[in-house]
Design a protein around this motif. Structure first.
Motif, PDB file in Angstrom:
ATOM      1  N   GLY A 437      45.461  33.912  32.976  1.00 31.16           N
ATOM      2  CA  GLY A 437      44.176  34.475  34.227  1.00 31.16           C
ATOM      3  C   GLY A 437      44.684  35.524  34.423  1.00 31.16           C
ATOM      4  O   GLY A 437      42.965  35.691  35.637  1.00 31.16           O
ATOM      5  N   SER A 438      45.338  36.263  34.380  1.00 26.35           N
ATOM      6  CA  SER A 438      45.343  37.390  35.375  1.00 26.35           C
ATOM      7  C   SER A 438      44.180  38.317  34.366  1.00 26.35           C
ATOM      8  O   SER A 438      44.135  40.220  35.132  1.00 26.35           O
ATOM      9  N   GLY A 439      43.753  38.733  33.791  1.00 29.99           N
ATOM     10  CA  GLY A 439      43.195  39.245  32.912  1.00 29.99           C
ATOM     11  C   GLY A 439      43.648  40.176  31.853  1.00 29.99           C
ATOM     12  O   GLY A 439      42.436  41.148  31.143  1.00 29.99           O
ATOM     13  N   LYS A 440      44.351  39.622  31.056  1.00 30.72           N
ATOM     14  CA  LYS A 440      44.865  40.933  29.730  1.00 30.72           C
ATOM     15  C   LYS A 440      44.607  40.688  28.258  1.00 30.72           C
ATOM     16  O   LYS A 440      44.059  41.774  28.005  1.00 30.72           O
ATOM     17  N   THR A 441      43.585  39.405  27.842  1.00 36.60           N
ATOM     18  CA  THR A 441      42.796  39.150  27.265  1.00 36.60           C
ATOM     19  C   THR A 441      41.525  39.911  27.487  1.00 36.60           C
ATOM     20  O   THR A 441      40.857  40.273  26.292  1.00 36.60           O
ATOM     21  N   THR A 442      40.643  40.489  28.266  1.00 38.91           N
ATOM     22  CA  THR A 442      39.727  40.539  28.833  1.00 38.91           C
ATOM     23  C   THR A 442      39.809  41.538  28.255  1.00 38.91           C
ATOM     24  O   THR A 442      39.301  42.875  28.130  1.00 38.91           O
TER      25      THR A 442
END
Length: 645
Positions: A437-442
């Motif tokens: 949920g920290s934004g890695k995939t985004t």
């Protein structure tokens, strides 16, 4: 006359049987014995008059052959019922006594069985040989395997997907704890597997990039609606017609609602319930799947690889405590499937270790002690991989392949990425870290150009890919410049029948089925092991055999491969075109130790060149093939903010 003789024989046999059972009180349903048959003076098919047999209760029999048959059928039915009732009553009494005497507290019991796939005969090679495994109440078990395939197969055996020969003996069978009172194992035992490919996705490709836009109506479906929409008592979708429910149904709903509220709070899902499902990370949806499984109230829950890139280290402690508390109160009992490289929770007391076609079971410390020599060898190999060869670190790197300046990603008022500044150059090796949920995939989706907001970075926000703004480079050309391995791609990749390994790898060039790489990537990551390639004692015949194995592997159907083999093939696909940028997200998922060892060594020893940039996305430093001595750099995301550490 034949009919006459047949009827006489039946009645004589019936009288003999009645004489033997008449003394039993159970046979009180037979009130009257049949009278002796009168001698018939005429030549008819029925040897008595109409009617000529009179019972003491005033009834007569029998006026026709059909009536004779009907009476005999009725007696046969009562006889069969009596014979079936007596043994079953005796067996239940005997089984119940044996269950109380010998199987109290046994959850799983397999004694000396081979495990076969359905359709295989007992002379075929079993999947597992001579399995002895007993799980008792109060024990905390983990099934550990070097890869996903065999470990998952063992867990699927508990779900009835494979057969045991000989089967576990009665009483109790495979699950003695379900025997008193008898419960259906199909409903009582649940399996949640975190393998890449969901079975529901079929063989076709689906657009995994839709999660980044979330603009269509179906993309606005929330986590609550998607995972828990079947439970109307959670007031997710108001029903037009409310049905009156019984007190029992209301009580059951109250229990499920309590489970839902408790677990979503403990697993940190409450703030995510009303967010679009497509915007959530893999780890967040995995936690929701566990909540849904527990809400179905199984008595035994099998969790296959729940720790595989599910949580960061800082999040694991609380979540594992939740699983431990559920197991200790048997609501439900939990058995976890782990990879060799996964940390074993402290509360695990027993281990079932999968080693090829054998299963070693026992206390955790005893089983792990047997692995000391194997672990030492594995550590030596890891040390060799990490520190052998010429370091790739250089003072000067090539031109930038990605430049991000003050990059933001915003959904309405929610900021997923906040002012990201990051430059990736040719030849660099990066480790991207961050909790779920920290934004890695985004962030990865911006670099691949899949995210719609990669086009909208203007003004102070700037995104440049291969020396051009995203809007100035076509998507097909961009994909030819980036080699990608990710859970989303692995899920979406089509598993069509008769699509070969060779064809899958070929799609790594320009998106088509272009032949190439047979003498490069395939021969290094296929059946040939690097140690065998370096063996100077190998004969020409053996080398021809290895070449033939490569040929056979390339012609195998992709859909028929194990999860680990599919992961290796998708890694080949990412590397075959020698792209300028390689993005490896959860690259080792499903691979066994030998696959990981070979792939890591290949990446270090020529699999990627000094002019290629590589970003490895992982929670664990030990999963990265390079370290600081090789020039490895780390970029960490936390709550949407990024910084090099």
């Amino acid at each position: 006359m034949a009919t006459t003789f047949y009827a006489v024989c039946l009645f004589v046999a019936l009288q003999l049987w009645l004489a033997t059972v008449r003394s039993s009180p159970v046979d009180s349903c037979y009130y009257y014995s049949l009278p002796d048959l009168p001698v018939s003076q005429d030549n008819r098919t029925i040897p008595w008059g109409e009617p000529s047999i009179a019972y003491s209760n005033g009834t007569t029999c029998c006026s026709s052959l059909d009536q004779v048959r009907s009476e005999l059928d009725a007696i046969d039915s009562q006889l069969l019922q009596l014979l079936s009732t007596r043994p079953s009553q005796s067996q239940r009494s005997y089984s119940g006594q044996r269950l109380r005497d010998y199987d109290t507290g046994v959850v799983i019991r397999i004694v000396g069985s081979n495990i076969y796939r359905f359709g295989d005969s007992n002379v075929a090679a079993p999947v597992f040989r001579d399995v002895n495994w007993t799980v008792r109440e109060g024990e905390c078990w983990a099934v550990i395997g070097s890869g996903s395939h065999q470990k998952t197969t063992l867990l699927q055996t508990l779900r009835g997907h494979l057969r045991l020969a000989p089967p576990p003996p009665p009483p109790g069978g495979l699950f003695p704890f379900l025997s008193d009172p008898p419960r259906d194992a199909h409903n009582a035992v649940a399996l949640v597997s975190f393998a890449h490919r969901p079975q529901s996705t079929g063989s076709a490709f689906y657009d995994y990039t839709a999660r980044y836009g979330a603009v269509r109506d179906e993309d606005r479906i929330t986590l609550r609606e998607s995972m828990f929409g079947e439970y109307d008592f959670l007031n997710i979708r108001p029903k037009v017609q409310m049905e009156t429910k019984t007190p029992e149904e209301l009580a059951a709903e109250s229990v499920k609602k309590a489970i839902f509220k408790d677990l979503t709070a403990k697993l940190g899902l409450v703030p995510l319930l009303d967010l679009p499902l497509v915007t959530l990370s893999n780890g967040q949806t995995r936690r929701a799947r566990i909540v849904k499984a527990v809400m179905s109230q199984p008595e035994l829950l099998l969790l296959d690889e729940p720790l595989s890139n599910w949580l960061g280290r800082e999040q694991q402690t609380d979540s594992l405590h939740v699983l431990e508390s559920l197991h200790k109160v048997r609501n439900p009992r939990i058995i976890m499937g782990l990879r060799n490289q996964d940390p074993i929770p402290e509360w695990i007391t027993h281990v079932a270790l999968v080693k090829q076609d054998r299963l070693l079971t026992g206390k955790k410390e005893d089983i792990l002690a047997q692995q000391v020599s194997d672990t030492a060898r594995a550590e030596a190999n890891r040390s060799f991989i990490s520190h052998s060869g010429t370091p790739t670190a250089r003072k000067e790197f090539g031109k930038p392949v990605a430049i991000l300046k003050n990059v933001n990603v915003i959904y309405n008022t929610r900021k997923v990425l906040k002012s990201i500044n990051w430059t990736i150059r040719e030849g660099e090796r990066w480790h991207l870290q961050g909790a779920n949920g920290s934004g890695k995939t985004t962030l990865m989706s911006l670099i691949t150009g899949d995210h719609p907001q990669s086009y909208t970075q203007r003004g102070e926000s700037y995104l440049e890919l291969f020396s051009r703004p995203r809007s100035k480079i076509s998507t097909p050309h961009l994909r030819s410049l980036i080699g990608l391995v990710s859970p989303e791609l692995a899920n979406a990749y089509p598993r069509r029948p008769r699509t070969t390994v060779w064809e899958v790898i070929g799609t790594g060039f320009d998106g088509g089925f272009v032949p190439g790489g047979r003498n490069g990537v395939l021969s290094r990551l296929g059946p040939r092991h690097p140690d065998l390639q370096k063996d100077t004692t190998m004969t020409a015949t053996n080398r021809q055999l290895l070449s033939r194995l490569d040929e056979e592997f390339s012609n195998r159907n992709f859909v028929d491969l194990s999860a680990g083999e599919q992961s290796v093939v998708l890694l080949m696909r990412a590397l075959v075109g020698r792209p300028q940028l390689v993005l490896l997200d959860e690259v080792w998922s499903g691979m066994d130790d030998s696959m990981v060892l070979t792939a890591r060594r290949y990446l270090r020893e020529g699999g990627v060149g000094p002019d290629q940039a590589v970003v490895v996305v992982s929670h664990w430093e030990e999963e990265v093939p390079w370290d600081a001595r090789d020039g490895l750099r780390t970029f960490k995301l936390e709550a949407g903010n990024g910084v090099e550490i």
